[in-house]
Design a protein around this motif. Structure first.
Motif, PDB file in Angstrom:
ATOM      1  N   THR A   5       0.906  -8.112   5.177  1.00 35.34           N
ATOM      2  CA  THR A   5       0.779  -7.304   3.971  1.00 35.34           C
ATOM      3  C   THR A   5       1.517  -7.987   2.829  1.00 35.34           C
ATOM      4  O   THR A   5       2.366  -8.852   3.049  1.00 35.34           O
ATOM      5  CB  THR A   5       1.371  -5.889   4.177  1.00 35.34           C
ATOM      6  N   PRO A  33      -5.321  -1.047  -1.002  1.00 36.67           N
ATOM      7  CA  PRO A  33      -5.827  -0.555   0.285  1.00 36.67           C
ATOM      8  C   PRO A  33      -4.908  -0.910   1.446  1.00 36.67           C
ATOM      9  O   PRO A  33      -4.147  -1.875   1.395  1.00 36.67           O
ATOM     10  CB  PRO A  33      -7.186  -1.261   0.430  1.00 36.67           C
ATOM     11  N   PHE A  34      -5.017  -0.099   2.491  1.00 38.46           N
ATOM     12  CA  PHE A  34      -4.289  -0.356   3.729  1.00 38.46           C
ATOM     13  C   PHE A  34      -4.749  -1.697   4.292  1.00 38.46           C
ATOM     14  O   PHE A  34      -5.949  -1.972   4.342  1.00 38.46           O
ATOM     15  CB  PHE A  34      -4.578   0.766   4.731  1.00 38.46           C
ATOM     16  N   SER A  46      -0.614   3.259  -4.538  1.00 38.68           N
ATOM     17  CA  SER A  46      -1.712   3.918  -3.819  1.00 38.68           C
ATOM     18  C   SER A  46      -3.071   3.287  -4.109  1.00 38.68           C
ATOM     19  O   SER A  46      -4.041   3.537  -3.378  1.00 38.68           O
ATOM     20  CB  SER A  46      -1.755   5.407  -4.164  1.00 38.68           C
ATOM     21  N   TYR A  76       0.819  -1.214   0.000  1.00 37.25           N
ATOM     22  CA  TYR A  76       0.000   0.000   0.000  1.00 37.25           C
ATOM     23  C   TYR A  76       0.854   1.267   0.000  1.00 37.25           C
ATOM     24  O   TYR A  76       0.393   2.332  -0.420  1.00 37.25           O
ATOM     25  CB  TYR A  76      -0.965   0.009   1.199  1.00 37.25           C
ATOM     26  N   GLN A  77       2.121   1.167   0.446  1.00 33.81           N
ATOM     27  CA  GLN A  77       3.015   2.326   0.421  1.00 33.81           C
ATOM     28  C   GLN A  77       3.626   2.543  -0.960  1.00 33.81           C
ATOM     29  O   GLN A  77       4.053   3.643  -1.291  1.00 33.81           O
ATOM     30  CB  GLN A  77       4.135   2.155   1.455  1.00 33.81           C
TER      31      GLN A  77
END
Length: 198
Positions: free
Chosen positions: A72, A58-59, A55, A51-52
């Protein structure tokens, strides 16, 4: 030391692994990435939570244990994909184990990292990751102190360090120190590698 037991392996706090990387090629790439100014300490992420990097991803939901890396997906950053020498190092480890977080850790001249522990970064921790350290830029005035003993690491070498033990860093030199750190999930390959390197 042959036939080292699993319990003894977990007590070992530092091991130089049996390979070195092309430090000249790595230094050229890292010098380009490290051109921006910084004060005290700086991190350049090369592999980061998805997610970093993207974009549109999603988180992730909260995790019970962030140490195992499965909370993640992990993606290469643009800095890594544009750096073939760095990428070749990461790919070497990816062929043999699961690679999660990868960073360049910069410490300015005269800076001190106070003693601390990283509770999940050791072989004996359940669902742990371990951190492999490859110095890129170093100098004789850098002191990496683990369990009150200096670990002398040269550029291009690769080290396993038991970072759930107390450690600190003093850069007493006039040049910044930059380490490449690679967090991997321990498997039979890395355990055997560490055991044979003791």
């Amino acid at each position: 030391m042959e036939n080292i037991t699993e319990s003894n392996l977990k007590k070992i706090d530092r091991v130089k692994l049996p390979f070195e990387f092309d430090v000249e090629a790595l230094q050229k790439e890292v010098a380009k990435l490290a051109q921006r100014d910084f004060i005290y300490y700086s991190v350049i992420p090369l592999r980061a939570p998805a997610y970093q990097v993207d974009s549109s991803i999603p988180f992730p939901p909260p995790a019970e244990d962030y140490a195992d890396g499965s909370w993640t997906d992990w993606l290469d950053t643009e800095e890594l994909t544009q750096s073939p020498a760095l990428l070749s190092v990461i790919d070497f480890f990816r062929e043999n184990t699961t690679v999660n977080l990868v960073r360049l850790l910069r410490l300015e001249p005269g800076a001190i990292v106070k003693e601390h522990t990283d509770p999940t970064l050791a072989l004996e921790e359940e669902k742990s990751m371990i951190r492999l350290t490859i110095p890129i830029f170093n100098n004789d005035q850098v002191e990496f102190i683990l369990n009150d003993e200096i670990v002398t690491m040269k550029p291009g070498e690769c080290w396993y360090l038991k970072l759930n033990d107390p450690h600190r860093v003093n850069n007493l030199g006039t040049e910044e120190r930059i380490n490449l750190t690679i967090d991997v999930i321990p498997n039979d390959w890395i355990r055997e590698l560490i055991s044979k390197s003791v």
